[in-house]
Design a protein around this motif. Structure first.
Motif, short mmCIF file in Angstrom:
data_model
loop_
_atom_site.label_atom_id
_atom_site.label_comp_id
_atom_site.label_asym_id
_atom_site.label_seq_id
_atom_site.Cartn_x
_atom_site.Cartn_y
_atom_site.Cartn_z
N LEU A 228 0.92 -1.19 0.09
CA LEU A 228 -0.15 0.08 0.12
C LEU A 228 0.97 1.29 -0.02
CD1 LEU A 228 -2.77 -1.03 2.54
CD2 LEU A 228 -2.95 -0.66 0.10
N VAL A 229 1.83 1.18 0.81
CA VAL A 229 2.78 2.22 0.75
C VAL A 229 3.48 2.66 -0.58
CG1 VAL A 229 5.07 3.35 1.82
CG2 VAL A 229 3.17 2.24 3.24
N ASP A 230 4.03 1.37 -1.16
CA ASP A 230 4.49 1.41 -2.65
C ASP A 230 3.64 2.17 -3.44
OD1 ASP A 230 6.99 0.23 -1.84
OD2 ASP A 230 6.39 -1.77 -2.28
N TYR A 231 2.24 1.58 -3.34
CA TYR A 231 1.43 2.09 -4.33
C TYR A 231 0.94 3.65 -4.30
CZ TYR A 231 -2.96 1.95 -7.40
OH TYR A 231 -3.86 2.25 -8.24
N HIS A 232 0.90 4.05 -2.91
CA HIS A 232 0.70 5.51 -2.52
C HIS A 232 1.55 6.30 -3.17
CE1 HIS A 232 -0.37 8.88 -0.09
NE2 HIS A 232 0.70 9.05 0.39
N PHE A 233 3.02 5.78 -3.10
CA PHE A 233 4.05 6.99 -3.75
C PHE A 233 4.20 6.87 -5.13
CE2 PHE A 233 5.48 7.15 0.64
CZ PHE A 233 5.65 8.35 1.05
N GLU A 234 3.91 5.59 -5.56
CA GLU A 234 4.07 5.43 -7.14
C GLU A 234 2.84 6.19 -7.61
OE1 GLU A 234 3.50 1.44 -7.87
OE2 GLU A 234 5.52 0.65 -7.28
N LEU A 248 -3.05 8.04 6.15
CA LEU A 248 -3.74 7.46 7.31
C LEU A 248 -4.72 8.29 7.81
CD1 LEU A 248 -1.19 5.00 9.00
CD2 LEU A 248 -3.05 4.32 7.97
N ALA A 249 -4.81 9.54 7.92
CA ALA A 249 -5.74 10.30 8.72
C ALA A 249 -7.03 10.13 8.33
CB ALA A 249 -5.30 11.93 8.45
N PRO A 250 -8.01 10.19 9.40
CA PRO A 250 -9.29 10.00 9.35
C PRO A 250 -10.08 10.98 8.26
CG PRO A 250 -8.79 10.11 11.67
CD PRO A 250 -7.64 10.62 10.88
N ASN A 251 -9.67 12.02 7.91
CA ASN A 251 -10.25 12.81 6.95
C ASN A 251 -9.98 12.45 5.70
OD1 ASN A 251 -7.76 13.62 6.85
ND2 ASN A 251 -8.22 15.78 7.07
N GLY A 252 -9.04 11.47 5.43
CA GLY A 252 -8.85 11.36 4.01
C GLY A 252 -8.31 9.72 3.99
N GLY A 253 -7.76 9.37 4.95
CA GLY A 253 -6.90 8.02 5.08
C GLY A 253 -8.04 6.89 4.56
N SER A 254 -9.17 6.92 5.19
CA SER A 254 -9.90 5.73 5.17
C SER A 254 -10.31 5.52 3.65
CB SER A 254 -11.27 6.05 5.77
OG SER A 254 -12.17 5.07 5.55
N GLY A 255 -10.73 6.65 3.02
CA GLY A 255 -11.17 6.36 1.43
C GLY A 255 -9.97 6.17 0.84
N CYS A 256 -8.51 6.60 1.22
CA CYS A 256 -7.45 6.25 0.28
C CYS A 256 -7.05 4.81 0.49
CB CYS A 256 -6.24 7.24 0.97
SG CYS A 256 -4.60 6.85 0.45
N ILE A 257 -6.98 4.05 1.83
CA ILE A 257 -6.66 2.84 2.09
C ILE A 257 -7.58 1.88 1.11
CG2 ILE A 257 -6.48 1.00 3.69
CD1 ILE A 257 -4.18 3.00 3.69
#
Length: 301
Positions: A228-234, A248-257
């Protein structure tokens, strides 16, 4: 018939792992369910004279969770492989299926899946070893750092500790929290050429809590976190500053993950489908003929 009977799912969806690696999860689930359904009608002497039985889109969805489009794709794949036959009969027309009783075909597919599973295990082992080496390298380099980037400038580690102890200011380095945060810090430095900003105790506690919630709720292991970290930075947007808060933050991390997991799974399914399609077109990818064949049926399960 022996192998096919062993793949029955009955009341539970039991899917052979080698079958999944050979033909993909959706096709394996559907095939196992159809085998179970065939046995159901056979026990009640309700198969047609030529061995067909009916099963509707809605029934399969209830039994497997697969929607109409995933069902259609899986059915086409199973037909191409020669594992099933389909037909439409009656008025109104209903979908009929027939399981092709070809143990030799199934054995070859399971053998291929076993080989792919073995190759994947070796690939993951090398990948994990590489991640460990990266992590160790990062920890070693971090231990030798003489300065840390702070909002108010660059300060010495000793000074940082003095500030924390003497002034009761909570300053935390995310790489000290866990291996995943450490790996994130490494990727951040590689992307932006500097250390990840420090955080106060409240914020690091919030992030750690979110990390543990995701780990438990979504059953994410350490390898998946690294992916997930790799995909995030890619796929990082130019407007994103790369702060772990955006991850990871609640205001954006949930949808992101959730988006990342769905995207990674989709890419894996597409890779499986492309590999399957390549087998249908020898000019693009030749099938190897020297793959080892098992001596006993038990080695396939």
């Amino acid at each position: 018939m022996i192998i096919i009977d062993m793949l029955r799912s009955d009341g539970s969806i039991v899917v052979n792992k080698n079958l999944v690696h050979a033909i993909g999860l959706n096709a394996a689930i559907l095939y196992s369910e159809l085998i179970s359904k065939r046995a159901y009608f056979e026990n009640r002497e309700q198969l047609t004279e030529d061995g067909f039985f009916f099963n509707t889109v809605d029934n399969i969805r209830l039994d497997t969770g697969l929607g109409e489009k995933p069902q259609s794709a899986a059915i086409k794949q199973l037909e191409k492989l020669g594992l099933i036959k389909t037909d439409k009969r009656g008025l109104p027309a209903r979908r009929y299926f027939k399981i092709v009783d070809d143990d030799s075909l199934v054995m070859n597919i399971l053998s291929e899946g076993k080989q792919k599973k073995s190759e994947l295990e070796q690939e993951l082992e090398l990948k994990n070893q590489k991640k460990k080496e990266i992590h160790t390298s990062y920890i070693n380099s971090s231990a030798q750092m003489e300065e840390l980037v702070q909002p108010n400038g660059r300060i010495n580690n000793t000074n940082l500790n003095n500030i924390k102890n003497n002034n009761n200011i909570n300053i935390y380095i995310i790489s000290d929290e866990n291996d995943v945060f450490s790996y994130y810090s490494f990727k951040y430095k590689g992307k932006f050429g500097k250390e990840h900003p420090t955080m106060n105790k409240d914020k690091i506690d919030e992030l750690t809590s979110m990390y543990h919630e995701f780990t438990i709720d979504l059953d994410i292991d350490e390898n998946m976190w690294h992916d997930l970290v790799d995909y995030h930075f890619e796929n990082l947007s130019p407007k994103n500053n790369g702060n772990i808060l955006s991850f990871l933050a609640p205001n954006g991390g949930s949808g992101c993950i959730y988006r990342y997991i769905e995207s990674i799974n989709t890419e894996d399914e597409e890779d499986d489908y492309r590999e399957f399609e390549s087998k249908e077109h020898p000019e693009s990818k030749m099938r190897t003929s020297d793959s080892p064949k098992p001596n006993y049926i038990d080695t396939l399960f």
